[in-house]
Design an enzyme around this catalytic site. Sequence first.
Site, PDB file in Angstrom:
ATOM      1  N   HIS A 107      -2.990  -5.062  -4.097  1.00 38.06           N
ATOM      2  CA  HIS A 107      -2.873  -3.734  -4.443  1.00 38.06           C
ATOM      3  C   HIS A 107      -4.330  -3.197  -4.593  1.00 38.06           C
ATOM      4  O   HIS A 107      -4.723  -2.044  -3.931  1.00 38.06           O
ATOM      5  CB  HIS A 107      -2.286  -3.424  -5.886  1.00 38.06           C
TER       6      HIS A 107
ATOM      7  N   GLN B 113       8.614  -3.207   5.724  1.00 30.86           N
ATOM      8  CA  GLN B 113       8.638  -1.809   5.124  1.00 30.86           C
ATOM      9  C   GLN B 113       7.529  -0.734   5.694  1.00 30.86           C
ATOM     10  O   GLN B 113       7.883   0.249   6.043  1.00 30.86           O
ATOM     11  CB  GLN B 113       8.192  -2.067   3.519  1.00 30.86           C
TER      12      GLN B 113
ATOM     13  N   ASP C 195       4.424  -6.554   3.315  1.00 28.70           N
ATOM     14  CA  ASP C 195       5.934  -6.135   3.371  1.00 28.70           C
ATOM     15  C   ASP C 195       6.200  -5.326   4.715  1.00 28.70           C
ATOM     16  O   ASP C 195       6.182  -4.122   4.890  1.00 28.70           O
ATOM     17  CB  ASP C 195       6.267  -5.033   2.383  1.00 28.70           C
TER      18      ASP C 195
HETATM   19  O1  PAF Z   1       6.002  -1.972  -1.852  1.00 27.79           O
HETATM   20  C1  PAF Z   1       6.348  -1.585  -2.954  1.00 27.79           C
HETATM   21  O2  PAF Z   1       5.924  -1.960  -3.997  1.00 27.79           O
HETATM   22  C2  PAF Z   1       7.454  -0.712  -3.075  1.00 27.79           C
HETATM   23  O3  PAF Z   1       8.557  -0.961  -2.042  1.00 27.79           O
HETATM   24  C3  PAF Z   1       7.144   0.985  -2.819  1.00 27.79           C
HETATM   25  C4  PAF Z   1       6.544   1.226  -1.618  1.00 27.79           C
HETATM   26  C5  PAF Z   1       6.189   1.062  -3.971  1.00 27.79           C
HETATM   27  C6  PAF Z   1       8.401   1.959  -3.167  1.00 27.79           C
HETATM   28  O4  PAF Z   1       8.977   1.648  -4.303  1.00 27.79           O
END
Ligand code: PAF
Length: 280
Positions: free
Chosen positions: A37, A153, A150
Amino acid sequence: MKIVKTVDEVRKQVKEWRSKGYSVGLVPTMGYLHEGHKSLITSAVSQNDKVVVSVFVNPMQFGPTEDLESYPRDMDRDAKVCEDAGASLIFNPEPSEMYHDDFSSFVDMGTLTGGLCGKSRPIHFRGVCTVVSKLFNIVTPDKAYFGQKDAQQLAVIRHMVSDLNFGIEIVGCPIIREEDGLAKSSRNTYLNENERNAALILSKSLNEGRRLIEAGEKDAAKIKQAITDYINTEPLAKIDYVEIVDWNTLEPVSKLDRPILAAIAVYIGKTRLIDNFIIS
Ligand code: PAF
């Protein structure tokens, strides 16, 4: 750095920044922030005047038997990570701020979400797309940052942004790993010592797949089999999936003749971990 809990407070702050001509980056997270992050926030800080980090464990993306209740949370630590990385604002709403009682609009994607993680997590991407759309509408960023760990995603969000004309640039950032190769994840905290060692099978098996590709192998079935066999040498590991797919469509490929995503999901004990590599 401010921490706010309401949509109105975010809107007010972003409006003030916009009036001064500032660009705004958004890093959506579910908190319990780690180096992965931090690298997203650092990239966002280097490319935008102001950066909003959302910290919200989104109930809508968890299935009924998944880890919503036990998902790790530590707001004080998260605030320090954001401050150290140079973020300007944390948006940390309660679920009731994001989903009022009669909430009934969802963002459901027709493609890309049926395979890979979508197979064993059928409601997951509907929850992700819905909350990310809401965050985009609340923050109205110029750019938003997502990790390649991810990978599905990331592909889904890029597609959604194009389909729904969000006008936001999606920046994909590389996977950050522990020194021994394990991809950083908030869920790594669930692993006991034996499981932590066993979890190395994910990155090692992918390295084996990549080694075959570098040696000239183009047959996806052979590479999948080699990764599968490698994972199966670890008694604590149970495969959810091993897939090699087209990086644009996420459809399985038989030959490596285009950009591909090699992605795996593996249970180590009760903890489901994911990892991948992309060859473009
Ligand atoms: O990757 C994540 O932490 C979550 O899927 C996100 C993108 C914050 C959506 O809740």
